[in-house]
Design an enzyme around this catalytic site. Structure first.
Site, PDB file in Angstrom:
ATOM      1  N   VAL A   1     -11.233  -7.751 -43.230  1.00  0.00           N
ATOM      2  CA  VAL A   1     -11.399  -7.183 -41.888  1.00  0.00           C
ATOM      3  C   VAL A   1     -10.239  -6.256 -41.535  1.00  0.00           C
ATOM      4  O   VAL A   1     -10.438  -5.134 -41.062  1.00  0.00           O
ATOM      5  CB  VAL A   1     -11.517  -8.331 -40.845  1.00  0.00           C
ATOM      6  CG1 VAL A   1     -11.346  -7.817 -39.434  1.00  0.00           C
ATOM      7  CG2 VAL A   1     -12.861  -9.024 -40.991  1.00  0.00           C
TER       8      VAL A   1
ATOM      9  N   ARG B   1      -0.330  -8.398 -51.869  1.00  0.00           N
ATOM     10  CA  ARG B   1      -1.322  -7.565 -51.174  1.00  0.00           C
ATOM     11  C   ARG B   1      -0.642  -6.280 -50.661  1.00  0.00           C
ATOM     12  O   ARG B   1      -1.200  -5.191 -50.787  1.00  0.00           O
ATOM     13  CB  ARG B   1      -1.927  -8.378 -50.018  1.00  0.00           C
ATOM     14  CG  ARG B   1      -2.943  -7.626 -49.173  1.00  0.00           C
ATOM     15  CD  ARG B   1      -4.241  -7.394 -49.894  1.00  0.00           C
ATOM     16  NE  ARG B   1      -5.287  -6.873 -49.006  1.00  0.00           N
ATOM     17  CZ  ARG B   1      -6.288  -6.110 -49.404  1.00  0.00           C
ATOM     18  NH1 ARG B   1      -6.411  -5.782 -50.680  1.00  0.00           N
ATOM     19  NH2 ARG B   1      -7.196  -5.684 -48.548  1.00  0.00           N
TER      20      ARG B   1
ATOM     21  N   ARG C   1     -14.918 -16.492 -52.119  1.00  0.00           N
ATOM     22  CA  ARG C   1     -14.502 -17.575 -51.235  1.00  0.00           C
ATOM     23  C   ARG C   1     -15.718 -18.299 -50.655  1.00  0.00           C
ATOM     24  O   ARG C   1     -16.650 -17.689 -50.183  1.00  0.00           O
ATOM     25  CB  ARG C   1     -13.626 -17.029 -50.106  1.00  0.00           C
ATOM     26  CG  ARG C   1     -12.285 -16.532 -50.624  1.00  0.00           C
ATOM     27  CD  ARG C   1     -11.533 -15.828 -49.551  1.00  0.00           C
ATOM     28  NE  ARG C   1     -12.274 -14.706 -49.034  1.00  0.00           N
ATOM     29  CZ  ARG C   1     -11.947 -14.047 -47.930  1.00  0.00           C
ATOM     30  NH1 ARG C   1     -10.920 -14.433 -47.221  1.00  0.00           N
ATOM     31  NH2 ARG C   1     -12.652 -13.019 -47.532  1.00  0.00           N
TER      32      ARG C   1
ATOM     33  N   THR D   1      -9.951 -17.651 -40.266  1.00  0.00           N
ATOM     34  CA  THR D   1     -10.222 -18.821 -39.419  1.00  0.00           C
ATOM     35  C   THR D   1     -11.153 -19.756 -40.202  1.00  0.00           C
ATOM     36  O   THR D   1     -12.358 -19.806 -39.936  1.00  0.00           O
ATOM     37  CB  THR D   1     -10.866 -18.396 -38.078  1.00  0.00           C
ATOM     38  OG1 THR D   1     -11.863 -17.397 -38.340  1.00  0.00           O
ATOM     39  CG2 THR D   1      -9.852 -17.833 -37.120  1.00  0.00           C
TER      40      THR D   1
ATOM     41  N   THR E   1     -12.805 -14.573 -35.955  1.00  0.00           N
ATOM     42  CA  THR E   1     -13.919 -15.285 -35.325  1.00  0.00           C
ATOM     43  C   THR E   1     -13.443 -16.657 -34.865  1.00  0.00           C
ATOM     44  O   THR E   1     -12.872 -17.409 -35.660  1.00  0.00           O
ATOM     45  CB  THR E   1     -15.077 -15.453 -36.330  1.00  0.00           C
ATOM     46  OG1 THR E   1     -15.367 -14.171 -36.871  1.00  0.00           O
ATOM     47  CG2 THR E   1     -16.309 -16.021 -35.664  1.00  0.00           C
TER      48      THR E   1
ATOM     49  N   CYS F   1     -18.064 -16.721 -43.214  1.00  0.00           N
ATOM     50  CA  CYS F   1     -18.528 -16.399 -41.852  1.00  0.00           C
ATOM     51  C   CYS F   1     -19.703 -17.276 -41.460  1.00  0.00           C
ATOM     52  O   CYS F   1     -19.540 -18.242 -40.726  1.00  0.00           O
ATOM     53  CB  CYS F   1     -18.915 -14.928 -41.762  1.00  0.00           C
ATOM     54  SG  CYS F   1     -17.506 -13.829 -41.889  1.00  0.00           S
TER      55      CYS F   1
ATOM     56  N   ASP G   1       1.209  -8.103 -43.451  1.00  0.00           N
ATOM     57  CA  ASP G   1       0.573  -9.250 -44.107  1.00  0.00           C
ATOM     58  C   ASP G   1       1.669 -10.095 -44.746  1.00  0.00           C
ATOM     59  O   ASP G   1       2.668  -9.560 -45.227  1.00  0.00           O
ATOM     60  CB  ASP G   1      -0.416  -8.770 -45.191  1.00  0.00           C
ATOM     61  CG  ASP G   1      -1.453  -9.820 -45.540  1.00  0.00           C
ATOM     62  OD1 ASP G   1      -2.652  -9.614 -45.247  1.00  0.00           O
ATOM     63  OD2 ASP G   1      -1.061 -10.879 -46.103  1.00  0.00           O
TER      64      ASP G   1
HETATM   65  N1  LIG Z   1     -14.860 -10.892 -44.116  1.00  0.00           N
HETATM   66  C1  LIG Z   1     -15.782 -10.600 -43.252  1.00  0.00           C
HETATM   67  O1  LIG Z   1     -16.793 -10.044 -43.585  1.00  0.00           O
HETATM   68  C2  LIG Z   1     -15.630 -10.893 -41.788  1.00  0.00           C
HETATM   69  C3  LIG Z   1     -16.532 -10.306 -40.901  1.00  0.00           C
HETATM   70  C4  LIG Z   1     -16.374 -10.530 -39.551  1.00  0.00           C
HETATM   71  C5  LIG Z   1     -15.363 -11.357 -39.106  1.00  0.00           C
HETATM   72  N2  LIG Z   1     -14.519 -11.951 -40.006  1.00  0.00           N
HETATM   73  C6  LIG Z   1     -13.443 -12.788 -39.469  1.00  0.00           C
HETATM   74  O2  LIG Z   1     -12.233 -12.033 -39.549  1.00  0.00           O
HETATM   75  C7  LIG Z   1     -11.141 -12.909 -39.833  1.00  0.00           C
HETATM   76  C8  LIG Z   1     -10.420 -12.436 -41.070  1.00  0.00           C
HETATM   77  O3  LIG Z   1     -11.287 -12.550 -42.179  1.00  0.00           O
HETATM   78  P1  LIG Z   1     -11.028 -11.801 -43.552  1.00  0.00           P
HETATM   79  O4  LIG Z   1     -12.284 -11.958 -44.349  1.00  0.00           O
HETATM   80  O5  LIG Z   1     -10.485 -10.443 -43.319  1.00  0.00           O
HETATM   81  O6  LIG Z   1      -9.882 -12.723 -44.181  1.00  0.00           O
HETATM   82  P2  LIG Z   1      -9.038 -12.411 -45.501  1.00  0.00           P
HETATM   83  O7  LIG Z   1      -8.664 -13.735 -46.060  1.00  0.00           O
HETATM   84  O8  LIG Z   1      -9.723 -11.392 -46.336  1.00  0.00           O
HETATM   85  O9  LIG Z   1      -7.727 -11.698 -44.946  1.00  0.00           O
HETATM   86  C9  LIG Z   1      -6.810 -12.301 -44.134  1.00  0.00           C
HETATM   87  C10 LIG Z   1      -5.438 -11.723 -44.454  1.00  0.00           C
HETATM   88  O10 LIG Z   1      -4.558 -12.289 -43.507  1.00  0.00           O
HETATM   89  C11 LIG Z   1      -3.346 -12.589 -44.170  1.00  0.00           C
HETATM   90  N3  LIG Z   1      -2.655 -13.595 -43.375  1.00  0.00           N
HETATM   91  C12 LIG Z   1      -2.895 -14.916 -43.279  1.00  0.00           C
HETATM   92  N4  LIG Z   1      -2.047 -15.487 -42.412  1.00  0.00           N
HETATM   93  C13 LIG Z   1      -1.252 -14.493 -41.946  1.00  0.00           C
HETATM   94  C14 LIG Z   1      -0.185 -14.459 -41.018  1.00  0.00           C
HETATM   95  N5  LIG Z   1       0.234 -15.554 -40.387  1.00  0.00           N
HETATM   96  N6  LIG Z   1       0.424 -13.267 -40.796  1.00  0.00           N
HETATM   97  C15 LIG Z   1       0.011 -12.148 -41.429  1.00  0.00           C
HETATM   98  N7  LIG Z   1      -0.997 -12.124 -42.312  1.00  0.00           N
HETATM   99  C16 LIG Z   1      -1.623 -13.288 -42.565  1.00  0.00           C
HETATM  100  C17 LIG Z   1      -3.766 -13.044 -45.546  1.00  0.00           C
HETATM  101  O11 LIG Z   1      -2.693 -12.919 -46.460  1.00  0.00           O
HETATM  102  C18 LIG Z   1      -4.930 -12.086 -45.836  1.00  0.00           C
HETATM  103  O12 LIG Z   1      -4.508 -10.935 -46.515  1.00  0.00           O
HETATM  104  C19 LIG Z   1     -11.724 -14.312 -39.917  1.00  0.00           C
HETATM  105  O13 LIG Z   1     -11.665 -14.914 -38.660  1.00  0.00           O
HETATM  106  C20 LIG Z   1     -13.180 -14.049 -40.261  1.00  0.00           C
HETATM  107  O14 LIG Z   1     -14.024 -15.089 -39.845  1.00  0.00           O
HETATM  108  C21 LIG Z   1     -14.623 -11.723 -41.336  1.00  0.00           C
END
Ligand SMILES: NC(=O)c1ccc[n+]([C@@H]2O[C@H](COP(=O)([O-])OP(=O)(O)OC[C@H]3O[C@@H](n4cnc5c(N)ncnc54)[C@H](O)[C@@H]3O)[C@@H](O)[C@H]2O)c1
Length: 427
Positions: free
Chosen positions: A14, A37, A337, A91, A126, A266, A32
């Site tokens: 995201v 990364r 995942r 989340t 989310t 999700c 990050d």
């Molecule tokens: N992937 C999707 O398609 C999608 C779509 C809509 C909503 N979401 C929501 O968006 C959110 C993020 O999902 P994602 O798929 O991008 O996750 P992800 O795991 O791909 O990315 C999260 C990133 O956050 C970093 N991170 C974790 N803790 C951190 C911190 N304390 N400080 C800084 N960086 C930190 C991780 O290293 C990682 O690179 C979630 O709540 C998910 O439910 C995801």
């Protein structure tokens, strides 16, 4: 007046596409905690494949710059002079399906430590309704010593992207926005409207925006659970579910859902956030949790169907060889995942079968690390007693299944991706 500078906290599926998009118009710092990364992004490579390398490279800039573009870092100092902080961290749920807020709380602590008067912190992760204002904002207040809605403000704008989908990219999806006061709502909305070409919808409150996202995914989960239940019923009646759905789909208001495995982080996770909050209010959500139960049972169901077909064809089960086509949680995407293909594989293993997993998209090291399973990226030169197509990767469309099959192999198609004459059965 200070120019807007945006920090994006969490550069995953995201965060990165959003950071890249804002970086076409603003000075953006991507933060990050994962230093690997950061290194890959600053070298112009996105291993999630959400942003192609050329597009990423076109926005990258050097550190300490206020120019338009994106600089990625794990150094707190680099985000100190931002005035918008957008949090896009994971989340997940724990093994009992309870929300894990640790990444959100940690990210709020990070932002709290650099928060200044007038800043706006927007959450995109989310969550359940109330999480931003009841769980995250108190952390921001405590760490920063600033007062909410006097010194700093909050917003919530849920992300709706769909990993691997190159058509519905972040700027082309209408975005829901919200703010902690009506004025801040307008500011947050203007910020997103400046880059989201599909437009925005300003929700009246943060809680409404939070609830809107979690119900989008819960609705999908429940609808898929319904067709999964239909698949089980019609299978008992010896009726082809796909044929039924095709016939019913000719009515204008019949919803086009397909049966399948519901994995990822999700659709299979977010309903638990809503369910937990509902339970805190003393309401036991029956439909939401029934949907989760049905969808989580599908891996084992697929495995048992494959075994039944093998027995019908007189294929010896013990040590039989099975080719599993696909391990990612969805098609044409490297994300493994929370993939529910694991449930199919574990169930088949319980019957004593030998499993080969072929997935041209999945990172084999990640599969080994996450699931202790070997996944190969090139097609094996071997014949199998059963082939189970679990993910509809484009590469599987033209596979020569005959060359992979023994004389009496079983082909099971979870995704109804293969033509009828190429398979024994589908979900
Ligand atoms: N992937 C999707 O398609 C999608 C779509 C809509 C909503 N979401 C929501 O968006 C959110 C993020 O999902 P994602 O798929 O991008 O996750 P992800 O795991 O791909 O990315 C999260 C990133 O956050 C970093 N991170 C974790 N803790 C951190 C911190 N304390 N400080 C800084 N960086 C930190 C991780 O290293 C990682 O690179 C979630 O709540 C998910 O439910 C995801």
């Amino acid at each position: 007046m200070r120019k807007d500078k945006i920090a994006i906290i969490g550069l995953g599926y995201v965060g990165l596409p959003l950071a890249r998009l804002f970086a076409t118009k603003y000075s953006v710092v991507g933060f990050d905690i994962n230093s690997d990364r950061i290194s890959e992004l600053m070298s112009g490579v996105d291993s999630t494949l959400e942003v192609d390398n050329e597009t990423l490279q076109s926005v990258l800039i050097g550190e300490g710059s206020d120019q338009i573009g994106l600089f990625c870092t794990n150094q707190l100092d680099e985000i100190k002079d931002c005035n918008y902080y957008i949090i896009t961290v994971p989340t997940p749920v724990d093994k009992n399906n309870r929300p894990i807020l640790t990444p959100l709380i940690k990210a709020s602590e990070t932002v709290g430590s650099v928060l200044k008067k007038g800043d706006i912190v927007i959450y995109e992760s989310t969550v359940y309704p109330g999480c931003t204002e009841e769980d995250c904002v108190p952390v921001l207040e405590k760490i920063s010593g600033l007062k909410f809605n006097e010194d700093f403000y909050a917003g919530y704008s849920p992300e709706r992207i769909n990993p691997g989908d190159k058509e519905h990219t972040v700027e082309k999806i209408l975005k829901v926005t919200s703010g902690s006061t009506p004025e801040v709502g307008e500011k947050v909305n203007d910020l997103y409207r400046s880059v989201i070409t599909a437009g925005t919808h300003l929700a009246p409150t943060i809680k409404v925006a939070e609830a809107s996202k979690v119900i989008e995914n819960s609705q999908r989960d429940i609808n898929i659970a319904f067709v999964n239940e239909l698949a089980k019923i019609f299978n008992l009646m010896d009726i082809n579910t796909n044929d039924v759905l095709e016939a019913a789909g000719t009515k204008w208001n019949f919803l086009p859902f397909k049966p399948g495995l519901v994995g990822g982080h999700c659709i299979g996770v977010d309903p638990y956030y809503l369910a937990q909050k509902a339970q805190e209010f003393g309401y036991n959500p029956e439909i939401i949790l029934a949907g989760r139960r049905i969808n989580d049972s599908m891996g084992e169901y697929v495995a048992s169907e494959v075994i039944k077909l093998m027995i019908k064809k007189d294929i010896r089960i013990k040590k039989a060889s099975v080719l599993v086509l696909g391990i990612t949680f969805k098609e044409n995407c490297p994300d493994v995942r929370n993939t529910k293909v694991i449930d199919v594989v574990s169930s088949l293993k319980e019957y004593g079968l030998d499993i080969t997993i072929y997935d041209p998209w999945a990172n084999s090291d990640e599969v080994l690390h996450e699931y202790n399973l070997k996944s190969i990226k090139s097609l094996p030169k071997q014949k199998f007693d059963a082939i189970v197509l679990t993910v509809a990767h484009n590469e599987f469309k033209d596979l020569d299944l005959e060359s992979l099959s023994n004389l009496k192999s079983v082909v099971y198609d979870v995704k109804n991706f293969l033509p009828n004459n190429k398979k024994d059965m589908g979900l």
